[in-house]
Design a protein around this motif. Structure first.
Motif, short mmCIF file in Angstrom:
data_model
loop_
_atom_site.label_atom_id
_atom_site.label_comp_id
_atom_site.label_asym_id
_atom_site.label_seq_id
_atom_site.Cartn_x
_atom_site.Cartn_y
_atom_site.Cartn_z
N TYR A 27 0.84 -1.21 0.00
CA TYR A 27 0.00 0.00 0.00
C TYR A 27 0.87 1.25 0.00
N SER A 28 1.93 1.24 0.82
CA SER A 28 2.82 2.39 0.90
C SER A 28 3.55 2.63 -0.42
N SER A 30 2.42 2.02 -3.38
CA SER A 30 1.51 2.43 -4.45
C SER A 30 0.83 3.77 -4.20
N HIS A 31 0.92 4.31 -2.97
CA HIS A 31 0.23 5.55 -2.66
C HIS A 31 1.22 6.66 -2.31
N SER A 35 0.84 8.48 -7.54
CA SER A 35 0.15 7.23 -7.26
C SER A 35 0.42 6.20 -8.35
N THR A 308 3.61 5.50 6.71
CA THR A 308 2.62 5.63 5.64
C THR A 308 1.58 6.68 6.00
N LEU A 312 0.80 10.32 4.05
CA LEU A 312 -0.45 10.47 3.32
C LEU A 312 -1.48 11.37 4.01
#
Length: 344
Positions: A27-28, A30-31, A35, A308, A312
């Protein structure tokens, strides 16, 4: 059969933590401000995809995640080991003055000319490796003084903790003195360094942290029975052949060493060594055969997840990860204090 179930439960917890680390890391990756889809991340990891995706994954996000894994695991096992050998649930490497010693060392390096620079409105260090070296020396010197006193004067675990509190106060005073003589930009650079930031770590720094972590982790795994015996008291541990004073001093030094290496490279990150071991104790018990490796996994998961969130939550602005761990750690610290008082 009961023992097999006991071991299987611990292994299932470890598997869950490992899968959680993989999920959070993916997740980290890809975001962020740039992105990527999961497919693009996988392609980049395998050497394919666009050049931009490979650059973001391998040069920006992956070193940060690896640093989070190594620092989180290091802080967590250091906390677990110190809590065992010092027989204090609130003991962590930071109790020994490691973080405050590192802050003093870094501040002194900046004052003596490690330098600072303004770049696009941000403060950066001209000579970061000088700051790292001074931070490491400051961090390890606090523990060296305490362990020397413990060796010469035969300090009890409780006295070692109190000596650590005294060293922390001393380094806070020395840091304040250094900051008093700094100019505005030097002071800004000192404050900037004190913020825990995994983004400072490159593959070179990660390699150094890995080289420090692996042998110390193996040592703690080998000494897992000594840790279990020490929980029963020094007399019981000695009766089963454990050289308590020697193992305590060596283990405390090694715990401080991997913490010093981590703090020197990424700055001060608090509470991971407190939260992760206690979280594992709640779900898996206090058996150090499993507590050490599971704490390493929990610390790695905690820090990568916190970083993360830091990246974000106010994107594109990136918060220092130390702020997030402090928000998590303060309530945990208060909870442990209340729980300890409730047992009296």
């Amino acid at each position: 059969m009961d023992y097999e179930g006991y071991v299987a439960r611990k292994l299932s917890i470890g598997l869950f933590l490992l899968l959680s680390i993989l999920a959070v890391s993916l997740y980290s990756l890809s975001h962020g401000a740039y992105s990527l889809s999961v497919g693009e991340v996988v392609d980049a990891l395998l050497g394919g995809g666009t050049e931009g995706a490979r650059l973001v994954v391998w040069n920006i996000r992956m070193p940060r995640i690896v640093a989070g894994l190594l620092v989180g695991a290091s802080l967590a096992i250091a906390g677990a080991v110190m809590q065992g050998f010092l027989r204090n649930p609130l003991a962590t490497p930071f109790t020994m003055g490691v973080s405050h010693g590192a802050m003093f060392g870094a501040s002194l390096a900046i004052l003596l000319g490690a330098g600072y620079a303004e770049s696009s409105g941000r403060i950066s260090l001209d000579n970061p490796y000088a700051v790292v070296l001074f931070a490491f020396i400051g961090a390890i010197s606090a523990t060296a003084v305490i362990l020397a006193l413990a060796r010469l004067k035969g300090l009890s675990p409780e006295a070692i903790i109190l000596a650590g509190v005294a060293m922390s106060s001393l380094f806070v005073a020395l840091t304040t003195l250094v900051q008093y003589f700094a100019d505005e930009l030097q002071l800004a650079a000192m404050v900037y360094w004190s913020f825990g930031d995994l983004g400072r770590a490159t593959w070179r720094e990660n390699g150094i942290m890995l080289a420090a972590f692996l042998p110390i982790f193996v040592y703690f795994v080998v000494k897992r029975w000594d840790l279990n015996a020490s929980l029963m008291g020094d007399d019981v541990a000695k009766s089963v052949g454990v050289d308590v004073e020697r193992v305590r001093l060596i283990s405390t030094f090694l715990a401080a060493l991997i913490t010093a290496v981590s703090v020197a490279f990424v700055g001060v990150i608090g509470f991971v060594g407190l939260i992760a071991p206690h979280a594992i104790r709640l779900v898996a018990g206090g058996d150090y055969r499993f507590l050490v490796p599971l704490s390493a996994l929990a610390g790695a998961l905690l820090l990568v997840a916190a970083d993360t969130i830091a990246r974000l939550v106010l994107s594109p602005m990136i918060l220092p990860v130390g702020i997030v761990t402090s928000f998590l750690g303060a309530p945990a610290f208060i909870y442990l204090l209340v729980r300890m008082e409730g047992r009296r």
